[in-house]
Design a protein around this motif. Structure first.
Motif, short mmCIF file in Angstrom:
data_model
loop_
_atom_site.label_atom_id
_atom_site.label_comp_id
_atom_site.label_asym_id
_atom_site.label_seq_id
_atom_site.Cartn_x
_atom_site.Cartn_y
_atom_site.Cartn_z
N LEU A 2 41.87 32.16 38.29
CA LEU A 2 41.56 30.91 38.98
C LEU A 2 42.76 29.98 38.99
CD1 LEU A 2 39.50 29.06 40.34
CD2 LEU A 2 38.75 28.32 38.07
N ARG A 3 43.45 29.91 37.84
CA ARG A 3 44.63 29.04 37.76
C ARG A 3 45.72 29.49 38.73
NH1 ARG A 3 47.02 28.22 31.85
NH2 ARG A 3 44.92 27.30 31.64
N LEU A 9 47.48 27.94 46.09
CA LEU A 9 47.03 27.01 47.13
C LEU A 9 47.96 25.81 47.21
CD1 LEU A 9 43.12 26.87 46.87
CD2 LEU A 9 44.51 27.97 48.63
N LYS A 10 48.36 25.28 46.05
CA LYS A 10 49.28 24.14 46.03
C LYS A 10 50.60 24.49 46.71
CE LYS A 10 47.50 21.98 41.79
NZ LYS A 10 47.81 21.65 40.37
N ARG A 283 42.97 39.52 43.57
CA ARG A 283 42.20 38.42 44.18
C ARG A 283 41.66 38.81 45.55
NH1 ARG A 283 45.75 34.20 43.85
NH2 ARG A 283 46.27 34.04 46.05
N GLU A 284 42.41 39.62 46.29
CA GLU A 284 41.95 40.07 47.61
C GLU A 284 40.70 40.93 47.48
OE1 GLU A 284 41.69 40.60 51.69
OE2 GLU A 284 42.93 39.20 50.54
#
Length: 547
Positions: A2-3, A9-10, A283-284
């Motif tokens: 998650l981190r 995203l940032k 993650r995908e």
């Protein structure tokens, strides 16, 4: 995880401004133009409904697009997925497709945490090419009824094709007209114009206009409801019902999950090179898993990343994962505003789109390379995988292709090459090593390849040529491994030849092989003094001993 997702995203939205937002919006509209006709076509070809294809594209674009392992992936229904769902729909119904898709989502999430995605990199390219061509054949065969307006029976494309012999084949020429028009437009459509307005969308619009004007007697897409929750969908209550027969769905669910994993990761690898951004495979797969668990609850079919839509997103200037979101929002608007009109699209027109899509799915350049260069192993991998994909299913085809590849690799790389030669004193002298004795009865045996139970007999047979030798130097620098069977054979040979007063020496033994020989007690048995760095050093020892 998650981190890392938040940090990515940032980084992705760092410096995001109105210009990038505009680029994402225009790219999303472009992708939607490509996705709309394909979503309708793949929904129908999956054995479900056109609306199911739209729902799949919408939910996949929102959920998988936002949670995915890269900024560029566009997911939705695909031709490959539709091909394996068709037989499932025929045997288990649309509800079975929904449940298998739900289970495949769970499998994908498990695969992500078990890091199964790494296995995709071990699938040889000819196997992927063969399976892609097999899928293309299944898609084309599965669209014969829609294209020609005929009727067939069977749970898969082969059975449907065979059933024409019993049921007859009577084309509806009005349907054929629509299919042919779409095929011709897509094949003759200018490439420059295709970048701005997709040929598939243009051909569908023309076919739709003709049908609205002529109102011919052909099958149409049918009602497209103005809702994101289709009437026929997987409910929490029905999940309990299907769980009673879960064993019947495990195999198709694994096939769906395997295809989702392969397509998504290969798409990510290919598109990642285009955008110079690496895909987070774990993650995908989690995103694909969550998406495929949610999609059936809305009435959609299983989804995966689509290389065609992803490449369009990148080439049209897409900056972030908002492209996927804007593409979904555009499809929602189309569904609610154009639903009544889209319901009049002839199925033959969608079949025409899929026929061309199936043709273009084939990796023709790779196929040409395999056969023009006469790559026999690659051709065998390609052919067997393609046939297995058509005759069986994806999972079995991939397993057959990979097992065949491993078998061919083993045969090719487990050959033991043996060269026997006399001592070349002139060559040694040029290299600065002058021998005092003639060494006419000394033989050099160069070994290249693994020494194991499959090659030990060849070693024994070749050494039968060494009758009369007083010394034998084994050069083993080309031996990468040795097993217990081969060591036992070496011990027998050593005892046999030393019993005949033949001096046996070993040179160039690799550290890994030497370690195995030490653990087996071979070096202790024959003596450390019989091992040398190279053949020259071994010959120097024999020369000194004979002098």
């Amino acid at each position: 995880m998650l981190r890392k997702y938040i940090n990515d995203l940032k980084k992705e939205f760092s410096g995001y401004n109105a210009k990038k937002l505009s680029a994402d919006l225009m790219s999303g509209l472009t992708v939607a133009a490509v996705a709309l006709p394909l979503a309708l076509a793949f929904g129908v070809s999956s054995g479900a409904y056109a609306a199911s294809g739209l729902i799949t594209a919408i939910i996949a674009g929102l959920v998988i697009g936002l949670l995915g392992g890269a900024s560029y992936q566009i997911s939705g229904p695909t031709g490959a997925m539709a091909a394996i769902l068709l037989s499932l729909a025929a045997s288990k119904g649309v509800g079975g497709v929904f449940f298998a898709g739900f289970i495949s989502g769970i499998i994908l999430i498990a695969a992500a945490f078990l890091k199964v995605g790494k296995l995709v990199s071990y699938i040889p390219a000819p196997v992927i090419t063969g399976f892609t061509s097999g899928i293309a054949i299944i898609i084309a065969l599965g669209q014969i009824d829609n294209f020609f307006g005929t009727y067939s029976e069977g749970e898969n494309a082969i059975q449907k094709l065979v059933s024409y012999g019993r049921l007859g084949f009577s084309p509806n020429w009005q349907a054929v007209m629509f299919g042919a028009i779409v095929v011709l437009i897509m094949l003759l459509y200018p490439k420059k114009l295709n970048a701005k307005f997709p040929s598939s969308l243009a051909s569908i619009i023309i076919a739709l206009i003709l049908q609205l004007v002529l109102k011919l007697d052909v099958k149409e897409v049918g009602d497209i409801p103005k809702t994101l929750l289709l009437e026929e969908r997987l409910s929490l209550g029905s999940i309990k019902t299907y769980m009673a027969d879960i064993r019947e769905y495990i195999s198709p669910a694994i096939s769906v999950a395997a295809l989702g994993m392969i397509e998504s990761l290969l798409c990510g690898a290919s598109a990642g090179k285009m955008k110079n951004e690496k895909l987070d495979a774990k993650r995908e797969l989690v995103a694909q898993g969550i998406g495929n668990m949610l999609i059936p609850l809305f009435g959609g079919v299983p989804a995966t990343a689509a290389i065609a839509r992803t490449s369009v997103a990148i080439k049209s200037g897409g900056q972030t994962r908002l492209v996927s979101v804007f593409h979904s929002l555009t499809l929602i608007a189309s569904m609610f505003l154009l639903g009544p009109v889209m319901s009049k699209i002839p199925l033959a027109a969608l079949a025409g789109v899929l026929m061309v899509t199936a043709w273009r799915m084939n990796e023709w350049e790779a196929i040409k390379n395999i056969f023009s260069k006469k790559l026999k192993v690659s051709a065998l991998q390609f052919g067997i995988t393609m046939i297995a994909t058509v005759v069986f299913d994806l999972t079995i085809a991939i397993v057959i292709g990979v097992v065949l590849s491993m078998f061919m690799f083993i045969l090719k790389n487990c050959e033991l090459r043996i060269d026997i030669s006399d001592v070349d004193k002139k060559r040694l002298k040029k290299a600065g090593h002058e021998l005092n004795t003639s060494m006419k009865d000394t033989k050099l045996v160069y070994l290249a390849g693994p020494l194991f139970f499959g090659t030990q007999e060849r070693l024994t047979d070749c050494l039968m040529q060494l009758e009369g030798a007083t010394a034998i130097v084994f050069s083993m620098r080309g031996v990468p491994m040795v097993d217990d069977s081969a060591i036992a054979e070496l011990e027998t040979l050593f005892e046999t030849y030393t019993g005949k007063n033949v001096n046996i020496l070993f040179s160039g033994v690799q550290p890994r092989v030497r370690g195995t020989l030490e653990r087996a007690g071979f070096i202790e048995k024959v003596g450390e003094d019989r091992f040398y760095w190279d053949a020259v050093e071994a010959l120097a020892y024999l020369d000194e001993k004979s002098a």
